[in-house]
Design a protein around this motif. Sequence first.
Motif, short mmCIF file in Angstrom:
data_model
loop_
_atom_site.label_atom_id
_atom_site.label_comp_id
_atom_site.label_asym_id
_atom_site.label_seq_id
_atom_site.Cartn_x
_atom_site.Cartn_y
_atom_site.Cartn_z
N THR A 143 0.83 -1.21 0.00
CA THR A 143 0.00 0.00 0.00
C THR A 143 0.86 1.24 0.00
OG1 THR A 143 -1.71 -1.21 1.21
CG2 THR A 143 -1.87 1.19 1.20
N ARG A 191 -2.50 6.23 4.21
CA ARG A 191 -3.84 6.03 4.77
C ARG A 191 -4.92 6.24 3.70
NH1 ARG A 191 -6.41 6.19 9.75
NH2 ARG A 191 -8.50 7.10 9.76
N THR A 192 -4.73 7.26 2.88
CA THR A 192 -5.69 7.54 1.80
C THR A 192 -5.75 6.37 0.83
OG1 THR A 192 -5.30 9.91 1.98
CG2 THR A 192 -6.24 9.11 -0.09
N ALA A 239 -4.92 3.21 1.43
CA ALA A 239 -5.51 2.04 2.09
C ALA A 239 -7.04 2.10 2.04
CB ALA A 239 -5.02 1.95 3.53
N GLN A 240 -7.60 3.27 2.31
CA GLN A 240 -9.05 3.44 2.27
C GLN A 240 -9.57 3.24 0.84
OE1 GLN A 240 -9.29 7.38 3.90
NE2 GLN A 240 -9.45 6.65 6.01
N ARG A 241 -8.83 3.72 -0.14
CA ARG A 241 -9.23 3.59 -1.54
C ARG A 241 -9.29 2.12 -1.95
NH1 ARG A 241 -5.80 7.33 -5.41
NH2 ARG A 241 -6.79 8.87 -4.05
N VAL A 248 -9.72 -0.53 0.05
CA VAL A 248 -10.83 -1.20 0.74
C VAL A 248 -12.15 -0.91 0.04
CG1 VAL A 248 -12.19 -1.23 2.86
CG2 VAL A 248 -9.69 -1.31 2.99
N ARG A 249 -12.37 0.34 -0.32
CA ARG A 249 -13.62 0.71 -0.99
C ARG A 249 -13.74 0.01 -2.34
NH1 ARG A 249 -12.41 5.98 1.05
NH2 ARG A 249 -11.52 6.56 -0.97
N ARG A 263 -14.72 -3.68 -1.87
CA ARG A 263 -16.12 -3.80 -1.45
C ARG A 263 -17.08 -3.54 -2.61
NH1 ARG A 263 -15.62 -0.50 4.32
NH2 ARG A 263 -14.69 -2.21 5.52
#
Length: 402
Positions: A132, A144-145, A147-149, A151-152, A155
Motif C-alpha cells: 500500500t 492512509r488515503t 488504504a481506504q481507496r 478497501v472501498r 467492497r
Amino acid sequence: MVAALDEIFREEWGRVLATLIGILGDFDVAEDAAQEAFAIAADHWPREGVPANPRAWLMRTARNRATDRIRRDRVLATRLDMLVAAHRVEVPMNTTTFPDERLELIFTCCHPALAIEAQVALTLRTLGGLTTDEIARAFLVPERTMAQRLVRAKRKIEAAGIPFRVPPDHLLRERLDAVLAVVYLIFNEGYGGRDELAAEAIWLGRALTELLPDEPEVRGLLAMMLLHDSRRETRFNDGELVLLGDQDPSRWNTTQIGRGRAELDRAIALGGRGPYVLQAAIASLHAEKPCDWAQLAALYGELARLTASPVVELNRAIAVAEIEGPEAGLRIVDGLGLDDFRYLHSTRAELLRRLGRTDEARDAYRRARELTDDGAERRFLERRLTELAGRTGSDSDPAAPR
C-alpha cells in the motif's frame, strides 16, 4: 535457497492470486490464502526441497487454506461450493497460452464502475504485489488515503458482483485507459530495480497487443517499455545508479531496441498520436547518441499539452536546459509546485549546481534525499553532495531517464 525462493515467489504471486480471485470472487479471502500458502512454502521448501511444480503446490495449499477459512465463516458458505468444484478440476497451469488469469484480473480491477484511481491501485496491489505504501508513493498520496481507496474498491467489486473475466470486444475500450495506466505503473515500479515487475508489465503489454492489435496506444506502451528496458543492464553498476548520460551504449540490448522501434512504427502507422506513442518516441530518441534535445523538448511539450502533467513538464525542463541553459530550465522547474516529488528537487539541485548557486543546490539535494527511500538513489544524491563543493557542472542530472 533464499534467492531461489524469492525468484519463484515473484514469478508466481500474480498468477496464483489471480487464479484464487477467479475461483473465490473475493479479493480479501484470496489474498489471505495466497499469503498463507507462500508463508508455508517459505517454511517447508528449504527443508523439503522445491516441488517439481511450485505453482501447483502453492495453489493446492492456498485452496486448502481458503477452504478452512470458508468453513469457519458460514456467511461465505456459497463460495465453498465454488471452491470444492474447482478443487475437483485442477486449475490449468498454462504459462504460454493467451489470455491467462492475470489478464482477467486486470480487466476485473479496471471495471468502469470503479474510479480510475481505484482501478489502477487495486491492480497494482493484487497483480503487481506492491505494498500500500509503494502504491501511495506512486500516486503521491498518503498511505492512509490509499488504504481506504483499496478497501472501498474491493467492497464495490463484491457488492456489484463484477465478473472476473475479460469483457466482450465491444466493452474492451472503455477499460483500456485504466488497463494501460496499470501496466505502465507496474513497469515504472519494476524499472526502479524490481526486474520481475518490469518483465510482468512487458508480458502484459504483449498480451494486450494480441487482444487489441490495431490499437495504437497499446503498441505505443509496449514500444516504450521495450525501449527503456533495453538499457536495464547498464542502469546500475555494482548496485550504484548510473544515469543515462553515463551509460555505455554498446551494452544496450539492440535487439530489444529494434523491436521497440518496430512497435512504435506500427503505432504511428495506425495513426497513433496519444501519450504512450509520444513516450515511445521520446524513449526512442533517448536510445540515440547524440541525443536530439530540441526534438525531445518538442515531444515533451506535446505530451504536456495532452496530459497536463507537471512531471512531464519537469522532463521538458531538462531538455530545455540542455538547449537554452540551466537558467531557462530552472524557470520551468520553479513553477511546477511538486514539493513532495523527489525528482523535482534533484533536478533543481543539478540546475542550481550548474549555475554556481552552491548553497541552494546543496539544500535541494538534501530535500531530494529526504524524500528518497531507494538505497541506490540515496547513495547517488549523497555522492552529489560530497562532490558539490569541488565541481562546476555536469551533463547528467538526477531526473534524467535512467
